[in-house]
Write a protein that holds these residues in place. Structure first.
Motif, PDB file in Angstrom:
ATOM      1  N   GLY A   1      -0.185   9.578  -7.466  1.00 48.13           N
ATOM      2  CA  GLY A   1       0.190  10.033  -6.747  1.00 48.13           C
ATOM      3  C   GLY A   1       1.140  11.581  -6.305  1.00 48.13           C
ATOM      4  N   VAL A   2       1.670  12.722  -5.949  1.00 51.78           N
ATOM      5  CA  VAL A   2       1.896  13.425  -6.740  1.00 51.78           C
ATOM      6  C   VAL A   2       3.018  13.947  -5.449  1.00 51.78           C
ATOM      7  CG1 VAL A   2       0.494  15.204  -5.880  1.00 51.78           C
ATOM      8  CG2 VAL A   2       2.247  15.984  -7.723  1.00 51.78           C
ATOM      9  N   VAL A   3       4.752  14.151  -5.970  1.00 56.17           N
ATOM     10  CA  VAL A   3       5.280  14.589  -4.792  1.00 56.17           C
ATOM     11  C   VAL A   3       5.929  15.702  -5.653  1.00 56.17           C
ATOM     12  CG1 VAL A   3       8.072  13.939  -3.838  1.00 56.17           C
ATOM     13  CG2 VAL A   3       6.257  12.302  -4.413  1.00 56.17           C
ATOM     14  N   ALA A   4       5.613  17.097  -4.513  1.00 57.95           N
ATOM     15  CA  ALA A   4       7.054  18.269  -4.933  1.00 57.95           C
ATOM     16  C   ALA A   4       6.772  18.412  -2.966  1.00 57.95           C
ATOM     17  CB  ALA A   4       5.290  19.108  -5.083  1.00 57.95           C
ATOM     18  N   GLY A   5       7.868  19.103  -3.352  1.00 58.91           N
ATOM     19  CA  GLY A   5       8.440  19.766  -1.979  1.00 58.91           C
ATOM     20  C   GLY A   5       8.312  18.942  -1.229  1.00 58.91           C
ATOM     21  N   GLY A   6       9.186  17.757  -1.482  1.00 52.21           N
ATOM     22  CA  GLY A   6       9.216  16.678  -0.283  1.00 52.21           C
ATOM     23  C   GLY A   6       7.701  15.675   0.175  1.00 52.21           C
ATOM     24  N   VAL A   7       6.932  16.227  -0.195  1.00 51.34           N
ATOM     25  CA  VAL A   7       5.740  15.486  -0.200  1.00 51.34           C
ATOM     26  C   VAL A   7       5.389  15.054  -0.586  1.00 51.34           C
ATOM     27  CG1 VAL A   7       3.389  15.896   0.879  1.00 51.34           C
ATOM     28  CG2 VAL A   7       5.584  17.691   2.094  1.00 51.34           C
TER      29      VAL A   7
ATOM     30  N   MET B   1       0.458  -1.420   0.041  1.00 54.45           N
ATOM     31  CA  MET B   1      -0.267   0.108  -0.266  1.00 54.45           C
ATOM     32  C   MET B   1       0.882   1.510  -0.340  1.00 54.45           C
ATOM     33  SD  MET B   1      -3.010   0.949   2.711  1.00 54.45           S
ATOM     34  CE  MET B   1      -3.802   0.253   2.329  1.00 54.45           C
ATOM     35  N   THR B   2       0.574   2.311  -0.663  1.00 51.64           N
ATOM     36  CA  THR B   2       1.022   3.508  -1.123  1.00 51.64           C
ATOM     37  C   THR B   2       0.871   4.398   0.075  1.00 51.64           C
ATOM     38  OG1 THR B   2       0.798   3.295  -3.599  1.00 51.64           O
ATOM     39  CG2 THR B   2       1.937   5.634  -1.830  1.00 51.64           C
ATOM     40  N   ALA B   3       1.819   4.906   0.884  1.00 51.42           N
ATOM     41  CA  ALA B   3       2.178   5.535   2.161  1.00 51.42           C
ATOM     42  C   ALA B   3       2.346   7.384   1.659  1.00 51.42           C
ATOM     43  CB  ALA B   3       3.375   5.570   2.771  1.00 51.42           C
ATOM     44  N   TYR B   4       1.339   7.960   1.882  1.00 42.93           N
ATOM     45  CA  TYR B   4       1.330   9.300   1.753  1.00 42.93           C
ATOM     46  C   TYR B   4       1.655  10.578   2.584  1.00 42.93           C
ATOM     47  CZ  TYR B   4      -1.691   7.718  -2.614  1.00 42.93           C
ATOM     48  OH  TYR B   4      -1.471   6.897  -3.596  1.00 42.93           O
ATOM     49  N   ASP B   5       2.175  11.393   2.724  1.00 40.32           N
ATOM     50  CA  ASP B   5       2.548  12.111   3.782  1.00 40.32           C
ATOM     51  C   ASP B   5       1.008  13.347   4.244  1.00 40.32           C
ATOM     52  OD1 ASP B   5       4.558  11.827   4.393  1.00 40.32           O
ATOM     53  OD2 ASP B   5       5.295  12.874   2.643  1.00 40.32           O
ATOM     54  N   ALA B   6      -0.212  13.153   2.855  1.00 37.26           N
ATOM     55  CA  ALA B   6      -1.446  13.915   3.172  1.00 37.26           C
ATOM     56  C   ALA B   6      -1.895  13.519   2.116  1.00 37.26           C
ATOM     57  CB  ALA B   6      -0.757  15.359   3.052  1.00 37.26           C
ATOM     58  N   ASP B   7      -3.286  13.227   2.271  1.00 31.55           N
ATOM     59  CA  ASP B   7      -4.518  13.606   1.054  1.00 31.55           C
ATOM     60  C   ASP B   7      -4.130  14.474   0.035  1.00 31.55           C
ATOM     61  OD1 ASP B   7      -5.945  11.330   2.019  1.00 31.55           O
ATOM     62  OD2 ASP B   7      -6.587  11.711   3.037  1.00 31.55           O
ATOM     63  N   VAL B   8      -4.393  15.479   0.762  1.00 32.63           N
ATOM     64  CA  VAL B   8      -3.776  16.477  -0.132  1.00 32.63           C
ATOM     65  C   VAL B   8      -2.829  17.554  -0.229  1.00 32.63           C
ATOM     66  CG1 VAL B   8      -5.293  18.867  -0.937  1.00 32.63           C
ATOM     67  CG2 VAL B   8      -6.244  16.798  -0.686  1.00 32.63           C
ATOM     68  N   LEU B   9      -2.005  17.923  -0.931  1.00 33.31           N
ATOM     69  CA  LEU B   9      -1.054  18.718  -0.696  1.00 33.31           C
ATOM     70  C   LEU B   9      -0.789  20.251  -1.448  1.00 33.31           C
ATOM     71  CD1 LEU B   9       1.804  19.911  -0.422  1.00 33.31           C
ATOM     72  CD2 LEU B   9       2.906  18.892  -2.502  1.00 33.31           C
ATOM     73  N   VAL B  10      -1.208  21.203  -0.637  1.00 36.49           N
ATOM     74  CA  VAL B  10      -1.604  22.591  -1.519  1.00 36.49           C
ATOM     75  C   VAL B  10      -0.354  23.154  -1.151  1.00 36.49           C
ATOM     76  CG1 VAL B  10      -3.377  25.218  -0.739  1.00 36.49           C
ATOM     77  CG2 VAL B  10      -3.969  22.246  -0.174  1.00 36.49           C
ATOM     78  N   VAL B  11       0.240  23.905  -2.922  1.00 31.89           N
ATOM     79  CA  VAL B  11       0.971  24.742  -2.558  1.00 31.89           C
ATOM     80  C   VAL B  11       1.260  25.948  -2.053  1.00 31.89           C
ATOM     81  CG1 VAL B  11       2.880  25.072  -3.934  1.00 31.89           C
ATOM     82  CG2 VAL B  11       2.077  22.444  -3.748  1.00 31.89           C
ATOM     83  N   GLY B  12       1.325  27.013  -1.655  1.00 28.94           N
ATOM     84  CA  GLY B  12       1.022  28.677  -1.629  1.00 28.94           C
ATOM     85  C   GLY B  12      -0.444  28.102  -0.326  1.00 28.94           C
ATOM     86  N   GLY B  13       0.354  29.110   1.096  1.00 28.52           N
ATOM     87  CA  GLY B  13      -0.457  29.373   2.312  1.00 28.52           C
ATOM     88  C   GLY B  13      -1.562  30.274   1.782  1.00 28.52           C
TER      89      GLY B  13
END
Length: 357
Positions: A127-133, A1-13
Protein backbone atom coordinates in the motif's frame (compact mmCIF):
# COMPACT_ATOMS: atom_id res chain seq x y z
CA UNK A 1 -5.20 -8.08 7.44
CA UNK A 2 -4.14 -4.57 6.40
CA UNK A 3 -6.78 -1.89 6.94
CA UNK A 4 -7.08 0.67 4.15
CA UNK A 5 -8.90 3.98 4.17
CA UNK A 6 -9.64 3.45 0.48
CA UNK A 7 -8.64 1.23 -2.39
CA UNK A 8 -7.64 4.19 -4.54
CA UNK A 9 -6.31 7.49 -3.23
CA UNK A 10 -6.54 10.27 -5.82
CA UNK A 11 -4.29 13.25 -5.17
CA UNK A 12 -5.75 16.29 -6.92
CA UNK A 13 -9.44 17.12 -7.18
CA UNK A 14 -9.55 18.81 -10.58
CA UNK A 15 -11.43 17.31 -13.54
CA UNK A 16 -8.89 14.56 -14.19
CA UNK A 17 -8.73 13.64 -10.52
CA UNK A 18 -12.51 13.46 -10.27
CA UNK A 19 -12.69 11.35 -13.44
CA UNK A 20 -10.06 9.01 -11.97
CA UNK A 21 -12.15 8.63 -8.81
CA UNK A 22 -15.32 8.03 -10.83
CA UNK A 23 -13.53 5.41 -12.94
CA UNK A 24 -12.38 3.69 -9.77
CA UNK A 25 -15.90 3.58 -8.35
CA UNK A 26 -17.36 2.27 -11.60
CA UNK A 27 -14.72 -0.47 -11.50
CA UNK A 28 -15.86 -1.48 -8.01
CA UNK A 29 -13.13 0.17 -5.93
CA UNK A 30 -13.53 2.61 -3.07
CA UNK A 31 -12.03 6.02 -3.86
CA UNK A 32 -10.92 9.02 -1.84
CA UNK A 33 -9.81 12.37 -3.28
CA UNK A 34 -7.40 14.68 -1.43
CA UNK A 35 -7.41 18.30 -2.65
CA UNK A 36 -6.26 21.45 -0.82
CA UNK A 37 -8.82 23.73 -2.47
CA UNK A 38 -12.54 23.72 -1.83
CA UNK A 39 -15.49 24.46 -4.12
CA UNK A 40 -15.43 24.50 -7.91
CA UNK A 41 -11.78 24.69 -8.98
CA UNK A 42 -10.85 27.10 -11.75
CA UNK A 43 -7.59 27.24 -13.69
CA UNK A 44 -6.12 28.61 -16.87
CA UNK A 45 -7.15 26.42 -19.79
CA UNK A 46 -8.76 26.70 -23.20
CA UNK A 47 -12.03 25.10 -21.99
CA UNK A 48 -12.68 23.34 -25.27
CA UNK A 49 -13.48 19.63 -24.97
CA UNK A 50 -12.62 17.61 -28.05
CA UNK A 51 -15.34 15.19 -29.25
CA UNK A 52 -13.64 12.17 -27.70
CA UNK A 53 -13.55 13.96 -24.32
CA UNK A 54 -17.30 14.60 -24.53
CA UNK A 55 -17.87 10.93 -25.34
CA UNK A 56 -15.73 9.92 -22.36
CA UNK A 57 -17.80 12.12 -20.04
CA UNK A 58 -21.06 10.68 -21.36
CA UNK A 59 -19.77 7.17 -20.63
CA UNK A 60 -19.27 8.27 -17.02
CA UNK A 61 -22.76 9.74 -16.79
CA UNK A 62 -21.61 13.37 -16.95
CA UNK A 63 -23.10 15.94 -19.36
CA UNK A 64 -21.96 19.48 -18.47
CA UNK A 65 -23.73 22.51 -19.91
CA UNK A 66 -21.86 24.46 -22.56
CA UNK A 67 -21.69 25.30 -26.25
CA UNK A 68 -21.29 22.74 -29.03
CA UNK A 69 -18.03 23.09 -30.93
CA UNK A 70 -18.27 22.08 -34.57
CA UNK A 71 -14.56 22.20 -35.39
CA UNK A 72 -11.30 24.16 -35.43
CA UNK A 73 -10.22 27.22 -37.41
CA UNK A 74 -6.70 28.62 -37.83
CA UNK A 75 -6.69 32.35 -38.51
CA UNK A 76 -3.92 34.78 -39.41
CA UNK A 77 -4.69 38.24 -40.82
CA UNK A 78 -7.00 37.60 -43.80
CA UNK A 79 -6.15 33.88 -44.07
CA UNK A 80 -8.47 31.28 -42.55
CA UNK A 81 -8.34 27.47 -42.59
CA UNK A 82 -11.14 25.59 -40.90
CA UNK A 83 -12.31 22.03 -40.51
CA UNK A 84 -15.62 20.84 -39.09
CA UNK A 85 -15.56 17.55 -37.21
CA UNK A 86 -16.80 14.63 -39.28
CA UNK A 87 -18.60 13.11 -36.29
CA UNK A 88 -20.19 14.43 -33.10
CA UNK A 89 -19.24 17.91 -31.91
CA UNK A 90 -16.93 18.90 -29.11
CA UNK A 91 -18.08 21.24 -26.38
CA UNK A 92 -16.95 24.53 -24.87
CA UNK A 93 -17.48 24.28 -21.12
CA UNK A 94 -16.60 26.78 -18.44
CA UNK A 95 -14.02 25.06 -16.22
CA UNK A 96 -16.03 25.66 -13.05
CA UNK A 97 -19.17 24.21 -14.68
CA UNK A 98 -17.25 21.07 -15.69
CA UNK A 99 -15.83 20.70 -12.20
CA UNK A 100 -19.25 21.03 -10.56
CA UNK A 101 -20.77 18.39 -12.87
CA UNK A 102 -17.94 15.94 -12.15
CA UNK A 103 -18.11 16.61 -8.42
CA UNK A 104 -21.85 15.88 -8.39
CA UNK A 105 -21.29 12.58 -10.18
CA UNK A 106 -18.44 11.61 -7.87
CA UNK A 107 -20.56 12.38 -4.82
CA UNK A 108 -23.45 10.34 -6.21
CA UNK A 109 -21.12 7.35 -6.63
CA UNK A 110 -19.84 7.58 -3.06
CA UNK A 111 -16.42 9.11 -3.71
CA UNK A 112 -15.08 10.60 -0.49
CA UNK A 113 -13.50 14.02 -0.86
CA UNK A 114 -11.34 15.56 1.85
CA UNK A 115 -9.50 18.86 2.08
CA UNK A 116 -5.80 18.33 2.57
CA UNK A 117 -2.33 18.62 1.12
CA UNK A 118 0.13 15.83 0.34
CA UNK A 119 3.60 16.62 1.68
CA UNK A 120 5.00 13.10 1.88
CA UNK A 121 4.48 9.76 0.14
CA UNK A 122 5.54 6.44 1.63
CA UNK A 123 4.78 3.02 0.25
CA UNK A 124 5.57 -0.66 0.47
CA UNK A 125 4.54 -3.71 -1.53
CA UNK A 126 1.04 -3.65 -0.04
CA UNK A 127 0.00 0.00 0.00
CA UNK A 128 0.81 3.71 0.00
CA UNK A 129 0.33 6.46 2.57
CA UNK A 130 -0.07 10.13 1.62
CA UNK A 131 -1.96 13.04 3.13
CA UNK A 132 -2.76 10.90 6.17
CA UNK A 133 -4.59 8.35 3.98
CA UNK A 134 -3.63 4.68 3.67
CA UNK A 135 -4.65 3.21 0.31
CA UNK A 136 -3.82 0.29 -1.92
CA UNK A 137 -2.88 2.56 -4.83
CA UNK A 138 -2.29 6.26 -5.41
CA UNK A 139 -3.26 8.10 -8.61
CA UNK A 140 -1.41 11.42 -8.84
CA UNK A 141 -3.65 13.87 -10.68
CA UNK A 142 -2.12 17.00 -9.18
CA UNK A 143 -1.29 18.91 -12.34
CA UNK A 144 1.65 20.45 -14.16
CA UNK A 145 3.65 21.07 -11.00
CA UNK A 146 2.84 17.73 -9.38
CA UNK A 147 4.06 17.34 -5.81
CA UNK A 148 3.67 13.56 -6.00
CA UNK A 149 5.80 13.44 -9.15
CA UNK A 150 8.58 15.22 -7.28
CA UNK A 151 8.22 13.20 -4.07
CA UNK A 152 8.38 9.88 -5.93
CA UNK A 153 11.40 10.86 -8.05
CA UNK A 154 9.53 10.60 -11.34
CA UNK A 155 10.51 14.00 -12.68
CA UNK A 156 12.93 13.82 -15.59
CA UNK A 157 16.34 15.31 -15.08
CA UNK A 158 16.62 18.83 -16.49
CA UNK A 159 18.33 18.92 -19.91
CA UNK A 160 22.05 19.46 -19.92
CA UNK A 161 23.17 23.05 -20.24
CA UNK A 162 23.54 24.31 -23.80
CA UNK A 163 27.06 25.61 -24.58
CA UNK A 164 27.23 29.41 -24.65
CA UNK A 165 28.11 29.56 -28.35
CA UNK A 166 25.16 27.35 -29.27
CA UNK A 167 22.88 29.37 -27.01
CA UNK A 168 23.83 32.59 -28.83
CA UNK A 169 23.04 31.03 -32.21
CA UNK A 170 19.66 29.80 -30.99
CA UNK A 171 18.87 33.22 -29.54
CA UNK A 172 19.51 34.87 -32.91
CA UNK A 173 17.25 32.36 -34.71
CA UNK A 174 14.18 33.01 -32.55
CA UNK A 175 12.55 32.14 -29.24
CA UNK A 176 12.72 28.37 -29.73
CA UNK A 177 14.32 27.77 -26.30
CA UNK A 178 11.90 29.99 -24.40
CA UNK A 179 9.53 28.33 -21.97
CA UNK A 180 5.89 28.72 -22.93
CA UNK A 181 3.08 29.82 -20.65
CA UNK A 182 -0.68 30.30 -20.91
CA UNK A 183 -3.01 33.07 -19.77
CA UNK A 184 -6.81 32.85 -19.96
CA UNK A 185 -9.38 35.64 -19.90
CA UNK A 186 -13.19 35.60 -20.32
CA UNK A 187 -15.23 38.22 -22.17
CA UNK A 188 -18.95 38.88 -21.82
CA UNK A 189 -19.90 38.75 -25.48
CA UNK A 190 -22.10 36.48 -27.60
CA UNK A 191 -20.03 33.86 -29.50
CA UNK A 192 -19.78 34.68 -33.21
CA UNK A 193 -18.90 31.14 -34.34
CA UNK A 194 -19.40 27.51 -33.36
CA UNK A 195 -15.69 26.78 -33.95
CA UNK A 196 -12.65 27.10 -31.76
CA UNK A 197 -10.70 29.88 -33.46
CA UNK A 198 -6.93 29.85 -33.12
CA UNK A 199 -5.60 33.31 -34.01
CA UNK A 200 -1.90 33.19 -34.80
CA UNK A 201 -0.21 36.41 -33.75
CA UNK A 202 3.43 37.34 -34.10
CA UNK A 203 4.51 35.63 -30.87
CA UNK A 204 1.40 34.06 -29.31
CA UNK A 205 -1.60 31.93 -30.26
CA UNK A 206 -5.04 33.09 -29.05
CA UNK A 207 -7.57 30.27 -28.58
CA UNK A 208 -11.12 31.61 -28.63
CA UNK A 209 -13.70 29.18 -27.25
CA UNK A 210 -17.46 29.77 -26.86
CA UNK A 211 -18.47 28.50 -23.41
CA UNK A 212 -21.92 30.07 -22.82
CA UNK A 213 -24.54 32.08 -24.74
CA UNK A 214 -22.89 35.32 -23.60
CA UNK A 215 -19.33 34.24 -22.76
CA UNK A 216 -16.17 33.39 -24.66
CA UNK A 217 -12.84 32.34 -23.27
CA UNK A 218 -9.58 33.57 -24.77
CA UNK A 219 -6.45 31.60 -23.90
CA UNK A 220 -3.11 33.00 -25.01
CA UNK A 221 -0.08 30.73 -25.36
CA UNK A 222 3.47 31.96 -25.78
CA UNK A 223 6.79 32.81 -24.22
CA UNK A 224 6.69 34.82 -21.00
CA UNK A 225 5.73 37.48 -20.34
CA UNK A 226 2.30 37.14 -22.00
CA UNK A 227 0.72 40.62 -22.07
CA UNK A 228 -2.92 39.86 -22.91
CA UNK A 229 -3.91 43.39 -23.94
CA UNK A 230 -0.83 43.94 -26.09
CA UNK A 231 -1.10 40.55 -27.79
CA UNK A 232 -4.81 40.95 -28.57
CA UNK A 233 -4.21 44.45 -29.92
CA UNK A 234 -1.75 42.88 -32.36
CA UNK A 235 -4.56 40.70 -33.76
CA UNK A 236 -6.98 43.33 -35.17
CA UNK A 237 -9.70 40.90 -36.32
CA UNK A 238 -9.99 39.48 -32.81
CA UNK A 239 -9.56 42.83 -31.07
CA UNK A 240 -12.50 44.21 -33.08
CA UNK A 241 -14.71 41.31 -31.99
CA UNK A 242 -13.90 41.93 -28.34
CA UNK A 243 -13.97 45.73 -28.41
CA UNK A 244 -16.22 47.05 -25.66
CA UNK A 245 -16.90 43.61 -24.16
CA UNK A 246 -16.64 43.41 -20.38
CA UNK A 247 -13.86 41.27 -18.95
CA UNK A 248 -15.37 38.55 -16.75
CA UNK A 249 -13.27 37.77 -13.64
CA UNK A 250 -9.50 37.94 -13.26
CA UNK A 251 -6.97 36.55 -15.71
CA UNK A 252 -5.48 33.16 -14.84
CA UNK A 253 -2.07 31.90 -15.84
CA UNK A 254 -0.31 28.54 -16.06
CA UNK A 255 3.14 27.27 -16.94
CA UNK A 256 5.74 26.56 -17.89
CA UNK A 257 3.77 24.15 -20.05
CA UNK A 258 6.57 21.72 -20.89
CA UNK A 259 6.85 19.04 -18.19
CA UNK A 260 8.91 15.88 -18.55
CA UNK A 261 8.84 12.61 -16.61
CA UNK A 262 11.26 9.70 -16.58
CA UNK A 263 8.38 7.24 -15.99
CA UNK A 264 4.69 7.27 -15.11
CA UNK A 265 4.79 4.67 -12.34
CA UNK A 266 6.68 4.19 -9.08
CA UNK A 267 5.60 1.17 -7.08
CA UNK A 268 1.90 1.61 -6.35
CA UNK A 269 1.83 5.21 -7.64
CA UNK A 270 0.54 6.18 -11.10
CA UNK A 271 0.95 9.64 -12.63
CA UNK A 272 -2.18 10.73 -14.51
CA UNK A 273 -2.99 13.79 -16.64
CA UNK A 274 -0.66 16.79 -16.66
CA UNK A 275 1.29 15.28 -13.77
CA UNK A 276 2.42 12.46 -16.09
CA UNK A 277 4.16 14.83 -18.50
CA UNK A 278 3.02 17.57 -20.84
CA UNK A 279 4.22 19.06 -24.10
CA UNK A 280 2.06 22.14 -24.75
CA UNK A 281 -1.57 23.22 -24.98
CA UNK A 282 -1.32 23.91 -28.72
CA UNK A 283 -3.66 21.10 -29.72
CA UNK A 284 -6.16 21.61 -26.89
CA UNK A 285 -6.08 17.96 -25.82
CA UNK A 286 -5.19 18.12 -22.14
CA UNK A 287 -8.52 16.91 -20.76
CA UNK A 288 -9.11 14.31 -23.46
CA UNK A 289 -5.75 12.76 -22.67
CA UNK A 290 -6.24 13.06 -18.94
CA UNK A 291 -9.58 11.26 -19.08
CA UNK A 292 -8.08 8.46 -21.20
CA UNK A 293 -5.13 8.11 -18.82
CA UNK A 294 -7.45 7.96 -15.80
CA UNK A 295 -9.35 5.08 -17.37
CA UNK A 296 -6.11 3.30 -18.25
CA UNK A 297 -4.65 3.82 -14.77
CA UNK A 298 -7.68 2.22 -13.09
CA UNK A 299 -7.59 -0.65 -15.57
CA UNK A 300 -3.88 -1.25 -14.76
CA UNK A 301 -3.71 -0.68 -11.02
CA UNK A 302 -1.84 -3.97 -10.52
CA UNK A 303 0.14 -3.74 -13.76
CA UNK A 304 2.65 -0.89 -13.85
CA UNK A 305 4.12 -1.98 -17.18
CA UNK A 306 0.64 -2.22 -18.66
CA UNK A 307 -0.11 1.37 -17.63
CA UNK A 308 3.16 2.58 -19.13
CA UNK A 309 2.24 0.93 -22.43
CA UNK A 310 -1.30 2.32 -22.35
CA UNK A 311 0.00 5.80 -21.51
CA UNK A 312 2.36 5.75 -24.47
CA UNK A 313 -0.36 4.50 -26.80
CA UNK A 314 -2.87 7.15 -25.68
CA UNK A 315 -0.39 10.03 -25.91
CA UNK A 316 1.64 9.04 -28.98
CA UNK A 317 -0.20 11.17 -31.56
CA UNK A 318 -0.41 14.11 -29.17
CA UNK A 319 3.30 14.01 -28.36
CA UNK A 320 4.38 13.73 -31.98
CA UNK A 321 2.01 16.30 -33.47
CA UNK A 322 2.26 18.80 -30.64
CA UNK A 323 6.04 18.61 -30.50
CA UNK A 324 6.19 19.27 -34.25
CA UNK A 325 3.75 22.19 -33.98
CA UNK A 326 5.61 23.75 -31.07
CA UNK A 327 8.91 23.40 -32.91
CA UNK A 328 7.42 25.18 -35.93
CA UNK A 329 5.62 27.79 -33.82
CA UNK A 330 8.83 28.77 -32.04
CA UNK A 331 10.96 28.90 -35.19
CA UNK A 332 11.18 31.04 -38.35
CA UNK A 333 8.54 28.67 -39.83
CA UNK A 334 5.86 30.14 -37.57
CA UNK A 335 4.51 32.52 -40.21
CA UNK A 336 4.05 29.67 -42.70
CA UNK A 337 1.74 27.52 -40.55
CA UNK A 338 -1.61 29.11 -41.41
CA UNK A 339 -0.78 29.58 -45.11
CA UNK A 340 0.18 25.90 -45.24
CA UNK A 341 -3.14 24.91 -43.60
CA UNK A 342 -4.99 27.02 -46.19
CA UNK A 343 -3.09 25.50 -49.12
CA UNK A 344 -3.34 21.91 -47.83
CA UNK A 345 -6.87 21.46 -46.44
CA UNK A 346 -6.73 17.62 -46.46
CA UNK A 347 -3.62 17.71 -44.27
CA UNK A 348 -5.19 20.21 -41.86
CA UNK A 349 -8.43 18.21 -41.75
CA UNK A 350 -6.55 14.97 -41.17
CA UNK A 351 -4.63 16.43 -38.24
CA UNK A 352 -7.78 17.81 -36.62
CA UNK A 353 -9.68 14.54 -37.04
CA UNK A 354 -6.80 12.48 -35.68
CA UNK A 355 -6.76 14.58 -32.52
CA UNK A 356 -10.55 14.70 -32.22
CA UNK A 357 -10.95 10.93 -32.26
Amino acid sequence: MTAYDADVLVVGGGPVGLVAAIEARLAGYTALVVEPRSGAIDKACGEGLMPRAVTALHRLGVDPAGRDLAGIAYVRDDLRAEHRFAGPPGRGVRRTVLHAALADRADALGVERVTGRVLQVTQDEDGVVAGGVHARWLLACDGLHSTVRRLTGLEARPPRAVPAAVSRVLARSGPRTARRFGVRRHYRVAPWTDLVEVHWGRRTEAYVTPVAPDLVGVALLGAAPVDVDAELAAVPALADRLAGAAVDAADRGAGPLRQRTRARTAGRVRLVGDASGYVDALTGEGLRLGFAQARAAVAHLDDAAGYERAWRTETRDYRLLTSALVAAATSPLRGALVPAAVRLPPVFAGAVERLAR
